[in-house]
Design a protein around this motif. Sequence first.
Motif, PDB file in Angstrom:
ATOM      1  N   ASN A  83       2.068   4.326  -8.254  1.00 52.06           N
ATOM      2  CA  ASN A  83       3.096   3.144  -8.540  1.00 52.06           C
ATOM      3  C   ASN A  83       4.540   3.956  -8.618  1.00 52.06           C
ATOM      4  OD1 ASN A  83       3.151   4.012 -11.195  1.00 52.06           O
ATOM      5  ND2 ASN A  83       1.480   2.632 -11.513  1.00 52.06           N
ATOM      6  N   LYS A  84       5.551   3.114  -8.625  1.00 55.49           N
ATOM      7  CA  LYS A  84       6.947   3.685  -8.839  1.00 55.49           C
ATOM      8  C   LYS A  84       6.994   4.641 -10.106  1.00 55.49           C
ATOM      9  CE  LYS A  84       9.519   0.165  -6.257  1.00 55.49           C
ATOM     10  NZ  LYS A  84      10.614  -0.816  -6.507  1.00 55.49           N
ATOM     11  N   GLN A  85       6.452   4.518 -11.315  1.00 54.71           N
ATOM     12  CA  GLN A  85       6.645   5.028 -12.342  1.00 54.71           C
ATOM     13  C   GLN A  85       5.974   6.430 -12.225  1.00 54.71           C
ATOM     14  OE1 GLN A  85       5.424   2.335 -15.417  1.00 54.71           O
ATOM     15  NE2 GLN A  85       7.411   2.095 -16.157  1.00 54.71           N
ATOM     16  N   ALA A  86       4.530   6.336 -11.844  1.00 59.34           N
ATOM     17  CA  ALA A  86       3.639   7.420 -11.672  1.00 59.34           C
ATOM     18  C   ALA A  86       4.566   8.535 -10.522  1.00 59.34           C
ATOM     19  CB  ALA A  86       2.462   7.118 -11.245  1.00 59.34           C
ATOM     20  N   GLU A  87       4.914   8.034  -9.340  1.00 58.27           N
ATOM     21  CA  GLU A  87       5.530   8.829  -8.234  1.00 58.27           C
ATOM     22  C   GLU A  87       6.733   9.211  -8.918  1.00 58.27           C
ATOM     23  OE1 GLU A  87       6.433   8.286  -3.993  1.00 58.27           O
ATOM     24  OE2 GLU A  87       6.917   6.468  -5.115  1.00 58.27           O
ATOM     25  N   VAL A 107      -5.788   7.865 -13.083  1.00 60.40           N
ATOM     26  CA  VAL A 107      -6.169   7.099 -11.960  1.00 60.40           C
ATOM     27  C   VAL A 107      -6.059   5.508 -12.112  1.00 60.40           C
ATOM     28  CG1 VAL A 107      -7.717   6.721 -10.154  1.00 60.40           C
ATOM     29  CG2 VAL A 107      -7.401   9.197 -10.950  1.00 60.40           C
ATOM     30  N   GLU A 108      -6.494   5.101 -13.173  1.00 59.64           N
ATOM     31  CA  GLU A 108      -6.689   3.940 -13.750  1.00 59.64           C
ATOM     32  C   GLU A 108      -5.324   3.135 -13.840  1.00 59.64           C
ATOM     33  OE1 GLU A 108     -10.161   2.543 -16.372  1.00 59.64           O
ATOM     34  OE2 GLU A 108      -9.863   4.575 -16.678  1.00 59.64           O
ATOM     35  N   GLU A 109      -4.295   3.947 -14.374  1.00 54.76           N
ATOM     36  CA  GLU A 109      -2.898   3.150 -14.465  1.00 54.76           C
ATOM     37  C   GLU A 109      -1.995   3.585 -13.461  1.00 54.76           C
ATOM     38  OE1 GLU A 109      -1.993   3.986 -18.614  1.00 54.76           O
ATOM     39  OE2 GLU A 109      -3.515   3.217 -19.478  1.00 54.76           O
ATOM     40  N   ASP A 110      -1.974   4.874 -12.832  1.00 50.27           N
ATOM     41  CA  ASP A 110      -0.863   5.457 -12.086  1.00 50.27           C
ATOM     42  C   ASP A 110      -0.842   4.740 -10.716  1.00 50.27           C
ATOM     43  OD1 ASP A 110      -0.059   6.785 -14.356  1.00 50.27           O
ATOM     44  OD2 ASP A 110      -1.040   8.612 -13.498  1.00 50.27           O
ATOM     45  N   PHE A 111      -1.934   4.213 -10.255  1.00 49.92           N
ATOM     46  CA  PHE A 111      -2.038   3.850  -8.809  1.00 49.92           C
ATOM     47  C   PHE A 111      -2.269   2.301  -8.422  1.00 49.92           C
ATOM     48  CE2 PHE A 111      -3.180   8.091  -9.014  1.00 49.92           C
ATOM     49  CZ  PHE A 111      -2.853   8.730  -7.718  1.00 49.92           C
ATOM     50  N   LYS A 112      -1.265   2.178  -7.234  1.00 54.06           N
ATOM     51  CA  LYS A 112      -1.219   0.732  -6.912  1.00 54.06           C
ATOM     52  C   LYS A 112      -2.800   0.038  -6.843  1.00 54.06           C
ATOM     53  CE  LYS A 112       3.128   1.577  -4.532  1.00 54.06           C
ATOM     54  NZ  LYS A 112       3.710   1.520  -3.277  1.00 54.06           N
ATOM     55  N   THR A 113      -2.829  -1.139  -7.056  1.00 55.16           N
ATOM     56  CA  THR A 113      -4.188  -1.755  -6.584  1.00 55.16           C
ATOM     57  C   THR A 113      -4.262  -1.969  -5.174  1.00 55.16           C
ATOM     58  OG1 THR A 113      -3.017  -4.020  -6.661  1.00 55.16           O
ATOM     59  CG2 THR A 113      -4.073  -3.415  -8.396  1.00 55.16           C
ATOM     60  N   VAL A 114      -5.719  -2.085  -4.819  1.00 58.28           N
ATOM     61  CA  VAL A 114      -6.087  -2.093  -3.298  1.00 58.28           C
ATOM     62  C   VAL A 114      -7.076  -3.040  -3.415  1.00 58.28           C
ATOM     63  CG1 VAL A 114      -5.804   0.419  -2.801  1.00 58.28           C
ATOM     64  CG2 VAL A 114      -7.753  -0.119  -3.928  1.00 58.28           C
ATOM     65  N   LEU A 136      -0.425  15.425  -2.185  1.00 57.10           N
ATOM     66  CA  LEU A 136       0.461  14.414  -1.926  1.00 57.10           C
ATOM     67  C   LEU A 136       0.569  13.217  -2.793  1.00 57.10           C
ATOM     68  CD1 LEU A 136       0.476  14.264   2.008  1.00 57.10           C
ATOM     69  CD2 LEU A 136       1.904  15.882   0.742  1.00 57.10           C
ATOM     70  N   GLY A 137      -0.537  13.538  -3.475  1.00 60.98           N
ATOM     71  CA  GLY A 137      -0.569  12.224  -4.766  1.00 60.98           C
ATOM     72  C   GLY A 137      -1.265  11.021  -4.108  1.00 60.98           C
ATOM     73  N   HIS A 138      -2.041  10.953  -3.117  1.00 60.94           N
ATOM     74  CA  HIS A 138      -2.579  10.060  -2.388  1.00 60.94           C
ATOM     75  C   HIS A 138      -3.909  10.104  -2.405  1.00 60.94           C
ATOM     76  CE1 HIS A 138       1.160   9.462   0.525  1.00 60.94           C
ATOM     77  NE2 HIS A 138       1.405   9.130  -0.669  1.00 60.94           N
ATOM     78  N   ILE A 139      -4.801   8.982  -2.481  1.00 58.22           N
ATOM     79  CA  ILE A 139      -6.222   9.087  -2.325  1.00 58.22           C
ATOM     80  C   ILE A 139      -6.500   8.412  -1.223  1.00 58.22           C
ATOM     81  CG2 ILE A 139      -8.134   8.315  -3.481  1.00 58.22           C
ATOM     82  CD1 ILE A 139      -6.601   7.835  -6.028  1.00 58.22           C
ATOM     83  N   PRO A 140      -6.868   9.142  -0.017  1.00 57.70           N
ATOM     84  CA  PRO A 140      -7.148   8.496   1.289  1.00 57.70           C
ATOM     85  C   PRO A 140      -8.572   7.633   1.154  1.00 57.70           C
ATOM     86  CG  PRO A 140      -7.098  11.115   1.497  1.00 57.70           C
ATOM     87  CD  PRO A 140      -6.993  10.661   0.017  1.00 57.70           C
TER      88      PRO A 140
END
Length: 324
Positions: A83-87, A107-114, A136-140
Motif C-alpha cells: 500500500n502507499k504507506q508501506a511503499e 505482510v498482514e498490514e503492508d499489502f493491498k488486499t487481493v 521489488l516489494g511484490h509478491i508474485p
Amino acid sequence: MRRLGSVQQKIPCVFLTDVKEEASRKREHQLFQVVATENVNPVVLEANIDCAFATEKLDGTCCYVALYQGQPYLWARLDRKPNKQAEKRFKKHQHTHKNYKDFSWNVEEDFKTVPETWIPAHRVKHHNGHPIPDQLGHIPGWVPVEKSNRQYCWHSSVVDYEVGAALVLQPTCDDEDMLEITAVPLADLQEQTLELIGTSVNGNPYGLGSKKQPVHCLVPHGSIQIRNPPPVNFQQLCSWFQESSEGRVEGIVWHCNDGTLIKIHRHHLGLRWPDGETCLADRPVVIRFEGTIDIYSSSKGLLSSFFPLNGHRFSRLQDVEYEL
C-alpha cells in the motif's frame, strides 16, 4: 514440442544491472531505469548458459493454467503490491541504504488486499505462514480468470471452459518457420505458463487485429525458438538486436538445463521496443483445428470466430483476421 521452464517469478538479467534515476522507457510513471552493465551475472556461469535453449521473450501478459474448482483454468498474473504507506517506507529505505536488504515487511498490514481466490506463485518463500515479498516489494501470484470478471475480458476471449480449450499460437510440427493458431485442451496445458498477446495487451507490438476485430491468443513460454542466438557478450548482443533479422524481438529468454531461466530485453541495453516490424508478426501462420472439431462451431469467444477458417493460411501473423 519441448516443454520448458514455467515463468513463476521475476527472471534475472544475463548481466548485472544498475539503476539510473531517469524516466523508464518501459513503464509509465516509473522514474528510474534498470539498465545492464557489461558484467555477466554469476547466475549465468552457474547455469551453463552456453548449453541453454534460447527462446523469444514475448511482450504480453503472463498467464498460468492450473486447476480451479476441479477443472483446468486459465489464471491471470496478479502481483500483490504494498500500500502507499508501506511503499513510501520501502523507497525511503532503498534511498538511504542503496539496497532493499534488511527492510522489514509486515505482510498482514503492508499489502493491498487481493481476491480470496488469489494464490502466490511457485517458489515464493514463506515466513510464519505468510508469503515474503521479492526484491521489488511484490509478491508474485495468480487469480483465476472467471467469465464474470470484466477486468480479464481479453483473457476470457481465448478460453472456453465448457469446451475445455484455449486458443494457442505455436510453431507447427511439420514446418519450423510456420506458426499455427489452434485449439489446445486446457488439460494439456496444465502447470504451464503462457503469454497472452494481442490487440489490447501492452500496446500490441505485434500489430494483431483491430479495435473492431480484436485478436488475442496464448503463446506457451519457450515455444518460439531463436535458432542462432548471439554469444553472451554485451556488444555482440547490442549488435544482434539492431542488425539481425532474428533480433527484431523484445528480448531473449535462455532455458538452462538445470531449470534456471535467464533473460535480456532491449530496455536493459537502452534500445527501443518496438522498433519497426517485429520478427513474430512477420511469420506465416495457418489456422488449424483438429480432432473433434464440431464442438468449436458452438463455442464462445475467439474459438468460434477462428473455427470457420480451419486450414486457411496468412502470409504474416499481423494479417490474421477472422471475418474474410
